[in-house]
Scaffold this motif. Structure first.
Motif, PDB file in Angstrom:
ATOM      1  N   ASP A  99     -16.914 -53.665   8.713  1.00  0.00           N
ATOM      2  CA  ASP A  99     -16.220 -53.732   7.423  1.00  0.00           C
ATOM      3  C   ASP A  99     -17.157 -53.385   6.267  1.00  0.00           C
ATOM      4  O   ASP A  99     -16.707 -52.890   5.229  1.00  0.00           O
ATOM      5  CB  ASP A  99     -15.667 -55.140   7.170  1.00  0.00           C
ATOM      6  CG  ASP A  99     -14.641 -55.586   8.195  1.00  0.00           C
ATOM      7  OD1 ASP A  99     -14.147 -54.732   8.957  1.00  0.00           O
ATOM      8  OD2 ASP A  99     -14.344 -56.786   8.235  1.00  0.00           O
ATOM      9  N   TYR A 183     -10.867 -50.256  14.637  1.00  0.00           N
ATOM     10  CA  TYR A 183      -9.715 -50.560  13.805  1.00  0.00           C
ATOM     11  C   TYR A 183      -8.383 -49.995  14.328  1.00  0.00           C
ATOM     12  O   TYR A 183      -7.327 -50.441  13.904  1.00  0.00           O
ATOM     13  CB  TYR A 183      -9.965 -50.052  12.381  1.00  0.00           C
ATOM     14  CG  TYR A 183     -11.167 -50.707  11.738  1.00  0.00           C
ATOM     15  CD1 TYR A 183     -11.068 -51.954  11.138  1.00  0.00           C
ATOM     16  CD2 TYR A 183     -12.415 -50.105  11.774  1.00  0.00           C
ATOM     17  CE1 TYR A 183     -12.169 -52.574  10.571  1.00  0.00           C
ATOM     18  CE2 TYR A 183     -13.526 -50.710  11.214  1.00  0.00           C
ATOM     19  CZ  TYR A 183     -13.397 -51.946  10.615  1.00  0.00           C
ATOM     20  OH  TYR A 183     -14.504 -52.555  10.075  1.00  0.00           O
ATOM     21  N   VAL A 206      -7.351 -54.806  14.815  1.00  0.00           N
ATOM     22  CA  VAL A 206      -8.805 -54.807  14.784  1.00  0.00           C
ATOM     23  C   VAL A 206      -9.348 -55.464  16.046  1.00  0.00           C
ATOM     24  O   VAL A 206      -8.933 -56.555  16.433  1.00  0.00           O
ATOM     25  CB  VAL A 206      -9.331 -55.562  13.543  1.00  0.00           C
ATOM     26  CG1 VAL A 206     -10.851 -55.576  13.535  1.00  0.00           C
ATOM     27  CG2 VAL A 206      -8.790 -54.915  12.273  1.00  0.00           C
TER      28      VAL A 206
END
Length: 248
Positions: A99, A183, A206
């Motif tokens: 992220d 993802y 995810v």
């Protein structure tokens, strides 16, 4: 200490205001935050157009730029001084592992470290939609000097935790490495009546690679995760790679 608060969720988000409320009793707190949600913009920076710095309170400004633009403005004269530290967050949602690549929250802290100013990104995960930011904000306040000492040159901190019930406490703190995430993103195509094609981004499920020392595992287990992240690439040792011969 003069502290610059930034975020990527926008000037009106609760996580940012909780940081203001917790820190302003102990430090000189200034805010420059995007005028609207700028999540997922990574390390975007504006180079060829101006932005509006709008004062909405004595030490609080909204900005039409991206999160990194907020750090750039606050560290380069918009406030008339250079802050001692940049705190980014508290983000609504974790910034775990991969992220960090996409996160405007992380990018704003990274930009500070590129100026040799301590940068700390703080994010909160919630599984119950409580969004109880205060315990994590108080942890950062109580341990600020130690956290700053971890921000060596070209490194920023990425802090994550899950929110707590009022009567809960974190199990402790773990120093972690960023986890690997996939993802499953997809692109949805739509052909309009005029035969033009439009694309829509669709996030997938995810998947996070497990690991005992990762930020993901620490947060899942009820700990505060602290990862030290390099702000800029470091080249590999060129002596260890093959030698190529170019042909004329």
């Amino acid at each position: 200490m003069r502290i610059l608060l930034v975020n990527d969720d926008g000037i009106n988000e609760k996580g940012l205001q909780v940081l203001v409320d917790v820190f302003e009793e102990h430090h000189e707190v200034w805010v420059i935050a995007p005028d609207k949600n700028r999540s997922g913009v990574s390390h975007g920076i504006t180079m060829h157009s101006p932005h509006h710095l709008h004062q909405i309170a004595k030490k609080k400004f909204s900005y039409t730029g991206l999160p990194v633009d907020c750090t750039v403005a606050g560290c380069n004269g918009a406030l008339g001084f250079t802050p001692d530290i940049v705190l980014s967050g508290i983000n609504k949602g974790a910034n775990i592992g991969t992220d960090i690549v996409y996160s405007g929250t992380a990018a704003a802290a990274r930009q500070a470290s590129l100026y040799n100013i301590p940068g700390i990104a703080v994010s909160l995960e919630s599984k119950s939609n409580r969004w109880n930011y205060k315990p994590l904000a108080e942890f950062v306040l109580d341990n600020l000097q130690l956290l700053i000492s971890l921000c060596e040159k070209n490194m920023f901190l990425n802090i994550n935790a899950i929110d707590l019930d009022v009567d809960q406490n974190y199990k402790g703190v773990k120093y972690t490495i960023p986890s690997e995430r996939e993802y499953g993103d997809k692109l949805v195509l739509y052909t309009a009546p005029n035969e033009d094609t439009y694309t829509f981004f669709k996030g997938g499920n995810v998947k996070t690679k497990p690991g005992k020392t990762t930020d993901f595992s620490a947060v899942e287990d009820g700990y505060i995760s602290i990862s030290r992240v390099l702000a800029q690439p470091v080249a590999n040792n060129v002596d260890t790679v093959p030698v190529f011969t170019l042909r004329g």
